[in-house]
Design a protein around this motif. Structure first.
Motif, PDB file in Angstrom:
ATOM      1  N   VAL A  39       0.833  -1.202   0.000  1.00  0.00           N
ATOM      2  CA  VAL A  39       0.000   0.000   0.000  1.00  0.00           C
ATOM      3  C   VAL A  39       0.869   1.254   0.000  1.00  0.00           C
ATOM      4  CG1 VAL A  39      -1.630   1.355   1.364  1.00  0.00           C
ATOM      5  CG2 VAL A  39      -2.034  -1.079   1.001  1.00  0.00           C
ATOM      6  N   ALA A  40       1.966   1.221   0.735  1.00  0.00           N
ATOM      7  CA  ALA A  40       2.879   2.378   0.746  1.00  0.00           C
ATOM      8  C   ALA A  40       3.411   2.648  -0.654  1.00  0.00           C
ATOM      9  CB  ALA A  40       4.025   2.123   1.717  1.00  0.00           C
ATOM     10  N   LYS A  41       3.784   1.579  -1.346  1.00  0.00           N
ATOM     11  CA  LYS A  41       4.285   1.735  -2.722  1.00  0.00           C
ATOM     12  C   LYS A  41       3.166   2.190  -3.659  1.00  0.00           C
ATOM     13  CE  LYS A  41       7.321  -0.499  -6.089  1.00  0.00           C
ATOM     14  NZ  LYS A  41       6.714   0.149  -7.237  1.00  0.00           N
ATOM     15  N   LEU A  42       1.967   1.643  -3.453  1.00  0.00           N
ATOM     16  CA  LEU A  42       0.809   2.024  -4.257  1.00  0.00           C
ATOM     17  C   LEU A  42       0.545   3.520  -4.142  1.00  0.00           C
ATOM     18  CD1 LEU A  42      -1.817   1.237  -5.873  1.00  0.00           C
ATOM     19  CD2 LEU A  42      -2.912   0.966  -3.623  1.00  0.00           C
ATOM     20  N   MET A  43       0.521   4.026  -2.921  1.00  0.00           N
ATOM     21  CA  MET A  43       0.262   5.455  -2.694  1.00  0.00           C
ATOM     22  C   MET A  43       1.345   6.322  -3.344  1.00  0.00           C
ATOM     23  SD  MET A  43      -2.591   5.900  -0.879  1.00  0.00           S
ATOM     24  CE  MET A  43      -3.272   4.661  -1.982  1.00  0.00           C
ATOM     25  N   ALA A  44       2.587   5.885  -3.199  1.00  0.00           N
ATOM     26  CA  ALA A  44       3.687   6.661  -3.793  1.00  0.00           C
ATOM     27  C   ALA A  44       3.614   6.644  -5.311  1.00  0.00           C
ATOM     28  CB  ALA A  44       5.023   6.094  -3.317  1.00  0.00           C
ATOM     29  N   ASP A  45       3.390   5.466  -5.888  1.00  0.00           N
ATOM     30  CA  ASP A  45       3.324   5.340  -7.346  1.00  0.00           C
ATOM     31  C   ASP A  45       2.178   6.154  -7.940  1.00  0.00           C
ATOM     32  OD1 ASP A  45       5.455   3.638  -7.169  1.00  0.00           O
ATOM     33  OD2 ASP A  45       4.323   1.792  -7.591  1.00  0.00           O
ATOM     34  N   CYS A  46       1.094   6.287  -7.183  1.00  0.00           N
ATOM     35  CA  CYS A  46      -0.091   6.986  -7.691  1.00  0.00           C
ATOM     36  C   CYS A  46      -0.104   8.464  -7.315  1.00  0.00           C
ATOM     37  CB  CYS A  46      -1.361   6.295  -7.175  1.00  0.00           C
ATOM     38  SG  CYS A  46      -1.598   4.632  -7.833  1.00  0.00           S
ATOM     39  N   GLY A  47       0.984   8.936  -6.715  1.00  0.00           N
ATOM     40  CA  GLY A  47       1.095  10.347  -6.387  1.00  0.00           C
ATOM     41  C   GLY A  47       0.216  10.801  -5.249  1.00  0.00           C
ATOM     42  N   MET A  48      -0.111   9.896  -4.347  1.00  0.00           N
ATOM     43  CA  MET A  48      -0.991  10.234  -3.232  1.00  0.00           C
ATOM     44  C   MET A  48      -0.240  10.478  -1.940  1.00  0.00           C
ATOM     45  SD  MET A  48      -4.051   7.639  -4.262  1.00  0.00           S
ATOM     46  CE  MET A  48      -4.974   7.925  -5.801  1.00  0.00           C
ATOM     47  N   GLY A  49       1.078  10.420  -2.031  1.00  0.00           N
ATOM     48  CA  GLY A  49       1.900  10.787  -0.885  1.00  0.00           C
ATOM     49  C   GLY A  49       2.177   9.650   0.069  1.00  0.00           C
ATOM     50  N   ARG A  68      -8.533   0.997   4.962  1.00  0.00           N
ATOM     51  CA  ARG A  68      -8.590   2.447   5.030  1.00  0.00           C
ATOM     52  C   ARG A  68      -7.158   2.960   5.132  1.00  0.00           C
ATOM     53  NH1 ARG A  68     -12.401   6.441   8.716  1.00  0.00           N
ATOM     54  NH2 ARG A  68     -11.691   8.372   7.730  1.00  0.00           N
ATOM     55  N   VAL A  69      -6.820   3.907   4.254  1.00  0.00           N
ATOM     56  CA  VAL A  69      -5.453   4.402   4.173  1.00  0.00           C
ATOM     57  C   VAL A  69      -5.463   5.917   4.326  1.00  0.00           C
ATOM     58  CG1 VAL A  69      -3.374   4.557   2.760  1.00  0.00           C
ATOM     59  CG2 VAL A  69      -4.799   2.500   2.649  1.00  0.00           C
ATOM     60  N   SER A  70      -4.737   6.389   5.321  1.00  0.00           N
ATOM     61  CA  SER A  70      -4.557   7.833   5.503  1.00  0.00           C
ATOM     62  C   SER A  70      -3.203   8.211   4.924  1.00  0.00           C
ATOM     63  CB  SER A  70      -4.611   8.194   6.991  1.00  0.00           C
ATOM     64  OG  SER A  70      -5.880   7.906   7.528  1.00  0.00           O
ATOM     65  N   ALA A  71      -3.227   9.025   3.871  1.00  0.00           N
ATOM     66  CA  ALA A  71      -1.995   9.410   3.182  1.00  0.00           C
ATOM     67  C   ALA A  71      -1.918  10.931   3.107  1.00  0.00           C
ATOM     68  CB  ALA A  71      -1.943   8.803   1.781  1.00  0.00           C
ATOM     69  N   ALA A  72      -0.776  11.405   2.688  1.00  0.00           N
ATOM     70  CA  ALA A  72      -0.586  12.853   2.594  1.00  0.00           C
ATOM     71  C   ALA A  72      -1.609  13.491   1.657  1.00  0.00           C
ATOM     72  CB  ALA A  72       0.833  13.158   2.122  1.00  0.00           C
ATOM     73  N   GLN A 124      -4.786  -0.838 -10.408  1.00  0.00           N
ATOM     74  CA  GLN A 124      -3.359  -0.572 -10.237  1.00  0.00           C
ATOM     75  C   GLN A 124      -2.614  -1.875  -9.919  1.00  0.00           C
ATOM     76  OE1 GLN A 124      -2.431   2.505 -11.001  1.00  0.00           O
ATOM     77  NE2 GLN A 124      -4.606   3.048 -11.217  1.00  0.00           N
ATOM     78  N   ASN A 125      -1.448  -2.029 -10.508  1.00  0.00           N
ATOM     79  CA  ASN A 125      -0.621  -3.228 -10.340  1.00  0.00           C
ATOM     80  C   ASN A 125       0.645  -2.856  -9.566  1.00  0.00           C
ATOM     81  OD1 ASN A 125       1.026  -5.461 -10.557  1.00  0.00           O
ATOM     82  ND2 ASN A 125       0.879  -5.643 -12.781  1.00  0.00           N
ATOM     83  N   VAL A 126       0.809  -3.474  -8.403  1.00  0.00           N
ATOM     84  CA  VAL A 126       2.012  -3.258  -7.600  1.00  0.00           C
ATOM     85  C   VAL A 126       2.675  -4.614  -7.372  1.00  0.00           C
ATOM     86  CG1 VAL A 126       2.974  -2.405  -5.434  1.00  0.00           C
ATOM     87  CG2 VAL A 126       0.991  -1.265  -6.453  1.00  0.00           C
ATOM     88  N   GLU A 127       3.766  -4.852  -8.091  1.00  0.00           N
ATOM     89  CA  GLU A 127       4.539  -6.087  -7.944  1.00  0.00           C
ATOM     90  C   GLU A 127       3.671  -7.334  -8.110  1.00  0.00           C
ATOM     91  OE1 GLU A 127       6.571  -5.834  -4.213  1.00  0.00           O
ATOM     92  OE2 GLU A 127       7.694  -4.037  -4.781  1.00  0.00           O
ATOM     93  N   GLY A 128       2.762  -7.286  -9.071  1.00  0.00           N
ATOM     94  CA  GLY A 128       1.907  -8.437  -9.347  1.00  0.00           C
ATOM     95  C   GLY A 128       0.689  -8.558  -8.453  1.00  0.00           C
ATOM     96  N   HIS A 129       0.444  -7.559  -7.601  1.00  0.00           N
ATOM     97  CA  HIS A 129      -0.744  -7.505  -6.767  1.00  0.00           C
ATOM     98  C   HIS A 129      -1.631  -6.376  -7.303  1.00  0.00           C
ATOM     99  CE1 HIS A 129       0.902 -10.164  -3.573  1.00  0.00           C
ATOM    100  NE2 HIS A 129       2.052  -9.674  -4.006  1.00  0.00           N
ATOM    101  N   TYR A 130      -2.943  -6.592  -7.275  1.00  0.00           N
ATOM    102  CA  TYR A 130      -3.847  -5.666  -7.948  1.00  0.00           C
ATOM    103  C   TYR A 130      -4.763  -4.963  -6.953  1.00  0.00           C
ATOM    104  CZ  TYR A 130      -2.055  -7.955 -12.042  1.00  0.00           C
ATOM    105  OH  TYR A 130      -1.197  -8.437 -12.997  1.00  0.00           O
ATOM    106  N   PHE A 131      -4.966  -3.667  -7.204  1.00  0.00           N
ATOM    107  CA  PHE A 131      -5.703  -2.812  -6.279  1.00  0.00           C
ATOM    108  C   PHE A 131      -6.641  -1.877  -7.035  1.00  0.00           C
ATOM    109  CE2 PHE A 131      -1.690  -3.839  -4.264  1.00  0.00           C
ATOM    110  CZ  PHE A 131      -2.006  -4.063  -2.925  1.00  0.00           C
ATOM    111  N   TYR A 132      -7.710  -1.462  -6.326  1.00  0.00           N
ATOM    112  CA  TYR A 132      -8.516  -0.308  -6.718  1.00  0.00           C
ATOM    113  C   TYR A 132      -8.440   0.699  -5.574  1.00  0.00           C
ATOM    114  CZ  TYR A 132     -10.765  -2.554 -10.752  1.00  0.00           C
ATOM    115  OH  TYR A 132     -11.017  -3.148 -11.966  1.00  0.00           O
ATOM    116  N   ILE A 133      -8.427   1.986  -5.921  1.00  0.00           N
ATOM    117  CA  ILE A 133      -8.389   3.052  -4.930  1.00  0.00           C
ATOM    118  C   ILE A 133      -9.659   3.881  -5.050  1.00  0.00           C
ATOM    119  CG2 ILE A 133      -7.099   5.027  -4.041  1.00  0.00           C
ATOM    120  CD1 ILE A 133      -4.649   3.961  -5.571  1.00  0.00           C
TER     121      ILE A 133
END
Length: 368
Positions: A39-49, A68-72, A124-133
């Motif tokens: 999730v940390a990488k996902l947020m960074a890759d997607c520009g969410m801080g 639930r993710v609280s990001a910058a 979104q694909n992060v190291e072969g794991h898939y997410f929706y935000i």
């Protein structure tokens, strides 16, 4: 795409599923610590801080996991898509179709919570794991035990609006039938010493009847196709100040409006919790027919669609027998196996009453 192999954990002796890439190298189990890093990488890759607090697991349905993710950049709901689901053939085509329909519903003003598009993509694909935000949505999920007739009317109307976007009569096609070998599952459960074996054995005759009635109903459906969300049950509608928002849109697809209207009307009327309130059934169809009416009224003739739970049951039997991500998911499979069989038995025991309720709230001739 990932393939899956079974291993026996040396220390605990537990059966787990480890993810292996196309090159056969073990990627390791998806643990909560892995999720934090992903999730940390996902947020960074997607520009969410940067992530500002520990990732919080929240209720998110029976197939995938939600956090639930609280990001910058703000507060987000992040859906981690089940690796077992993502390994299936054709899954990416199915999700792409759902995403396209999601865009259509947005344009039509349907009250949905759409996935955020980043870099031109929703998934979104992060190291072969898939997410929706998603943006974090305030409100509460429908209370299964306190569903009001107003809520049923509102949701029925939304479903009717969706079905009314692009309905079309289509050439007759052979239906896809369910073919489930319950006896084979009973034998397998016994061989593995699973606690679901007696439950399956005691209900084998009922389940065979349910499959037969479901297939008969599928063969009797009218030849209509439309945009639909057959997963728009109470757990997938959030409310804020009386206003609904539809969530969990991965099941958006083209489908039969008659089949989906019946199944969802029954769920909102209470069969999921083993109660059926005629006033809620009537309210759902009243709202639905205000928005879309194809003239069909013979829902009692295709009542077997109510037994579509057998497909969900088979999926959970497989999870209960170890075809799953981890022990948490296996436990859910065991629980849902019991719940679903109970639900199928309730439908069977009240079949005559439900058909009578359908007849009373739907009059022939295109008038609700």
């Amino acid at each position: 795409m990932y393939r899956y192999k079974r291993y026996r954990h040396k220390e605990a002796g537990e059966r787990v599923i480890l993810e292996t890439g196309i090159d056969g190298k073990t990627m390791g189990r998806t643990t909560e610590q892995t999720i934090e890093a992903l999730v940390a990488k996902l947020m960074a890759d997607c520009g969410m801080g940067a992530v500002l607090a520990p990732v919080e697991s929240v209720s998110g349905g029976y197939l995938h996991r939600m956090y639930r993710v609280s990001a910058a950049g703000g507060s987000y709901a992040v859906k981690y898509l089940n690796p077992e689901i993502m390994a299936r053939q054709g899954v990416f085509e199915n999700y792409a179709r759902a995403e396209e329909i999601e865009r259509i519903l947005e344009k039509e003003g349907i009250p949905i919570v759409p996935a955020i598009t980043v870099h031109g993509k929703k998934m979104q694909n992060v190291e072969g794991h898939y997410f929706y935000i998603f943006g974090w949505q305030e409100g509460h999920i429908t209370d299964w035990n306190n569903i009001s007739s107003i809520q049923c009317h509102t949701v029925g109307n939304i479903l009717g609006r969706i079905h009314g976007i692009r309905p079309e009569n289509v050439p007759r096609q052979e239906p896809v039938f369910s073919e489930i070998d319950w006896h084979a599952y009973i034998l397998r459960a016994k061989q593995e010493g699973s606690g679901i074996a007696p439950l399956l054995e005691d209900n084998e005759k009922l389940l065979s009847y349910a499959v037969k009635e479901l297939n008969r109903a599928r063969a009797s459906l009218p030849d209509i196709l439309c945009l639909s969300d057959e997963d728009m049950d109470p757990k997938n509608v959030m409310w804020e100040n009386g206003n609904p928002r539809i969530i969990d849109l991965e099941c958006l697809d083209y489908g039969n409006p008659v089949s989906h209207a019946l199944q969802l009307a029954l769920q909102w009327a209470g069969i999921v919790t083993y109660n059926m309130y005629t006033e809620n059934l009537t309210a759902f169809f009243d709202g639905y027919l205000e928005a879309y009416d194809n003239g069909f009224r013979a829902y009692g003739d295709i009542f077997g669609m109510a037994y579509s739970w057998v497909d969900w049951l088979e999926y959970n039997i497989r999870r209960a027998l170890g075809e799953c991500m981890d022990e948490k998911e296996r436990a859910m499979g065991i629980s849902e196996t019991g719940n679903t069989i109970k639900r199928i038995r309730y439908i069977y025991n009240t079949e005559k009453d439900i058909k009578a309720a359908l007849a009373s709230c739907l009059r022939p001739g295109g008038v609700p």
